[in-house]
Enzyme design. Sequence first.
Site, PDB file in Angstrom:
ATOM      1  N   SER A 142       0.814  -1.109  -0.036  1.00  0.00           N
ATOM      2  CA  SER A 142      -0.055   0.008  -0.139  1.00  0.00           C
ATOM      3  C   SER A 142       0.970   1.185  -0.029  1.00  0.00           C
ATOM      4  O   SER A 142       2.239   1.301   0.501  1.00  0.00           O
ATOM      5  CB  SER A 142      -0.835   0.135   1.198  1.00  0.00           C
ATOM      6  N   TYR A 155      -1.344  -0.565  10.363  1.00  0.00           N
ATOM      7  CA  TYR A 155      -1.486  -0.998   8.789  1.00  0.00           C
ATOM      8  C   TYR A 155      -0.467  -0.464   7.929  1.00  0.00           C
ATOM      9  O   TYR A 155       0.279  -1.268   7.334  1.00  0.00           O
ATOM     10  CB  TYR A 155      -2.640  -0.309   8.235  1.00  0.00           C
ATOM     11  N   LYS A 159       2.661  -2.480   6.119  1.00  0.00           N
ATOM     12  CA  LYS A 159       2.656  -2.736   4.603  1.00  0.00           C
ATOM     13  C   LYS A 159       4.152  -2.306   4.204  1.00  0.00           C
ATOM     14  O   LYS A 159       4.850  -2.323   3.313  1.00  0.00           O
ATOM     15  CB  LYS A 159       1.856  -1.793   4.079  1.00  0.00           C
TER      16      LYS A 159
END
Length: 251
Positions: A142, A155, A159
């Site tokens: 991401s 998150y 990533k």
Amino acid sequence: MTTPDTGRVALITGGSRGIGYGIARALVARGDRVCITGRNEESLKEAVDALGPERAMGVAGKARDEAHQAEVVERVMDAWGRVDHLVNNAGTNPVFGPIAELDLDVARKVFETNVVSALGFAQRTWAAWQREHGGTIVNVASIAGVSASPFVGAYGISKAAMINLTLQLAQEMAPGVRVNALAPAVVKTKFAVALYEGREEEAVRRYPLGRLGLPEDIGGAAAFLTSDDSQWITGQTLVMDGGLFLNAGVA
């Protein structure tokens, strides 16, 4: 028109909807067989039916469950005898808030699902097929992994780890296996709906290409990175952001 048959097989985690399903559709359309995974058995069955049971199969379970990882690879090998491509797409983002206040058990869950499971699947496909026969791995990262990501910090860190995992695997598995990553900005999926629902017009203004991403955008890129057309590419992360980073630092 008859769909071609490449004779190749892909395993796509988190493939029952969104980006994973978009990738599965692209690979089936070019003639691959695909095994998709997901937590929800009903959603998985619907996806397999839509892809075509003659070209697709589903195995339900949690990506971070090692028994599930083993079952998936075993069932693919039993059904089709090979696993040429691995797409690590399964991911979770269960918390929204400052990382300074993050529950560490939540952080562990994020890393187990987003990173450790990807390594687990890579180890198993390597042992089952790719070490001897070659193939490709695509890790879905991401843009949160290449920039600060306020309120979704766990998150974003996971990533970033996925991007480095891509480098490590690419170095270790060469020359037979090519390993690359995709780093999308906001893609219109159920997973990302909180980032644009009710304010999509406002969100789109930040993108020079004038729209948010679609699952088929990511599917096309994954199809390229798992094809012979990309056979001199490994260890790379392709940022797919609709031009978003062009506006970095612009008031």
